[in-house]
Design a protein around this motif. Sequence first.
Motif, PDB file in Angstrom:
ATOM      1  N   TRP A  45      12.735  29.568  70.899  1.00 57.39           N
ATOM      2  CA  TRP A  45      13.070  28.990  72.201  1.00 57.39           C
ATOM      3  C   TRP A  45      12.019  27.960  72.603  1.00 57.39           C
ATOM      4  O   TRP A  45      10.817  28.191  72.444  1.00 57.39           O
ATOM      5  CB  TRP A  45      13.157  30.083  73.265  1.00 57.39           C
ATOM      6  CG  TRP A  45      14.248  31.068  72.995  1.00 57.39           C
ATOM      7  CD1 TRP A  45      14.119  32.276  72.376  1.00 57.39           C
ATOM      8  CD2 TRP A  45      15.618  30.945  73.339  1.00 57.39           C
ATOM      9  NE1 TRP A  45      15.333  32.905  72.310  1.00 57.39           N
ATOM     10  CE2 TRP A  45      16.277  32.109  72.895  1.00 57.39           C
ATOM     11  CE3 TRP A  45      16.363  29.954  73.983  1.00 57.39           C
ATOM     12  CZ2 TRP A  45      17.640  32.310  73.074  1.00 57.39           C
ATOM     13  CZ3 TRP A  45      17.716  30.148  74.159  1.00 57.39           C
ATOM     14  CH2 TRP A  45      18.354  31.314  73.710  1.00 57.39           C
ATOM     15  N   GLN A  92      19.647  22.970  69.947  1.00 58.35           N
ATOM     16  CA  GLN A  92      20.758  23.032  70.882  1.00 58.35           C
ATOM     17  C   GLN A  92      20.218  23.398  72.261  1.00 58.35           C
ATOM     18  O   GLN A  92      19.162  24.016  72.372  1.00 58.35           O
ATOM     19  CB  GLN A  92      21.776  24.080  70.442  1.00 58.35           C
ATOM     20  CG  GLN A  92      22.308  23.884  69.025  1.00 58.35           C
ATOM     21  CD  GLN A  92      23.224  25.007  68.616  1.00 58.35           C
ATOM     22  OE1 GLN A  92      24.287  25.213  69.214  1.00 58.35           O
ATOM     23  NE2 GLN A  92      22.829  25.756  67.590  1.00 58.35           N
ATOM     24  N   ASP A  93      20.951  23.019  73.296  1.00 55.90           N
ATOM     25  CA  ASP A  93      20.515  23.388  74.639  1.00 55.90           C
ATOM     26  C   ASP A  93      21.375  24.512  75.178  1.00 55.90           C
ATOM     27  O   ASP A  93      22.509  24.733  74.740  1.00 55.90           O
ATOM     28  CB  ASP A  93      20.533  22.194  75.579  1.00 55.90           C
ATOM     29  CG  ASP A  93      21.947  21.697  75.851  1.00 55.90           C
ATOM     30  OD1 ASP A  93      22.735  21.604  74.891  1.00 55.90           O
ATOM     31  OD2 ASP A  93      22.271  21.407  77.008  1.00 55.90           O
ATOM     32  N   LYS A  94      20.825  25.255  76.139  1.00 56.61           N
ATOM     33  CA  LYS A  94      21.493  26.413  76.703  1.00 56.61           C
ATOM     34  C   LYS A  94      21.031  26.595  78.138  1.00 56.61           C
ATOM     35  O   LYS A  94      19.847  26.418  78.431  1.00 56.61           O
ATOM     36  CB  LYS A  94      21.174  27.665  75.885  1.00 56.61           C
ATOM     37  CG  LYS A  94      21.840  28.956  76.357  1.00 56.61           C
ATOM     38  CD  LYS A  94      21.414  30.115  75.479  1.00 56.61           C
ATOM     39  CE  LYS A  94      22.044  31.428  75.919  1.00 56.61           C
ATOM     40  NZ  LYS A  94      23.505  31.455  75.702  1.00 56.61           N
ATOM     41  N   ARG A 111      17.554  24.969  81.956  1.00 60.12           N
ATOM     42  CA  ARG A 111      17.975  24.550  80.620  1.00 60.12           C
ATOM     43  C   ARG A 111      16.838  24.770  79.637  1.00 60.12           C
ATOM     44  O   ARG A 111      15.693  24.386  79.886  1.00 60.12           O
ATOM     45  CB  ARG A 111      18.371  23.078  80.627  1.00 60.12           C
ATOM     46  CG  ARG A 111      18.847  22.578  79.253  1.00 60.12           C
ATOM     47  CD  ARG A 111      19.167  21.092  79.253  1.00 60.12           C
ATOM     48  NE  ARG A 111      20.296  20.803  80.123  1.00 60.12           N
ATOM     49  CZ  ARG A 111      20.237  20.033  81.198  1.00 60.12           C
ATOM     50  NH1 ARG A 111      19.074  19.489  81.550  1.00 60.12           N
ATOM     51  NH2 ARG A 111      21.301  19.803  81.924  1.00 60.12           N
TER      52      ARG A 111
END
Length: 344
Positions: A45, A92-94, A111
């Motif tokens: 992360w 990737q973003d989340k 984000r």
Amino acid sequence: MKHIIYLFAFVGVLFSCKTDFEINAPYDRIPIVYGVLDQGVDTQWIKINKSFLGTNNLEYPSINDSMYFDNVNVKVEEINPDGSIGDVYSLQDKIVDVAAGSGIFFTGQQRVYYFVDSNLDETKEYRISGDGDGRKFSAKTNMIESFDFTNNFRIKTLAPGGISLFNSGVYNDVKPAWRQSPDAESYGIVMRFHYTEHRNGNVTEKFVDWSLGEKKPTTSGELEAVSNAESFFGLLANTPELKDTVGVTKRVIGPVDFRITSANFILKTYIDVNKPNSGIAFDKPDYTNIEGGRGVWASRYTSEITGRNLSERTVEHLYNGSYTADLKFCSDNPAWSSDPYFCP
């Protein structure tokens, strides 16, 4: 007389000058990157924000879109010993939920960026590079060579029925030991105590972390951390969430885990620099290894022993001991069904 006229003229000029001025520098979007790699987990992360500056900086942190770039392009590259590029990971973003009250920054949702199935190689370095709205940033870190526990707490702590923290009126010492990693600059040791809380008809899995301290590496050999279990019972007795027993019918005792987390030189330096200032000097040095931005790109490694049960005498002491008798701990182990600390 002439000097007096000059003096009055100077004072007049001084007080006629405009005193309005801007204390803020021109607004600039600076990438803020926080990432700590760990080859022991399958998802890495990373937080990528931008700096903000305005007339009321106390309000800006709570405004969600003040923290983010409109467009972020970022990747993580594996660097081989000869300098060539190995695997390349696209991020990737989340959007993740953030608990209220966890800091001054916006809490509702934030984000983050991540990559999965990383299979990171502890013998190689990893570089993050990219840009936020055209503002480039990069950083590089080594990894920490993995390490393991060297005992299963058989000395004083492991009884036939599980981890013995209390027996025959004595609080036992807890002595985790482990092999050192040549890349680790510090180790933090934690015992995590799991329990299941039954409150107002709701059943919730919870835990309390007991810190067994920090250890600095030595030149070679094994390391051992020694903590007396009485401080664990004292920790439970003074945990506000446990002291609140309104609506609690029982707290079923679960297993304990032991975790040793190491930090590499970059992360250890960043932590040390950002510790609260205990001296009389107010200015502290700043530290970042992000080129073109601020933050930290580092690594850690965590070794674990999980799912260890507590011994019967420890469970009994959690049920009726001087520290925790009022906290409603009990056990659902059927082997103790005839004992007062059993709760089906």
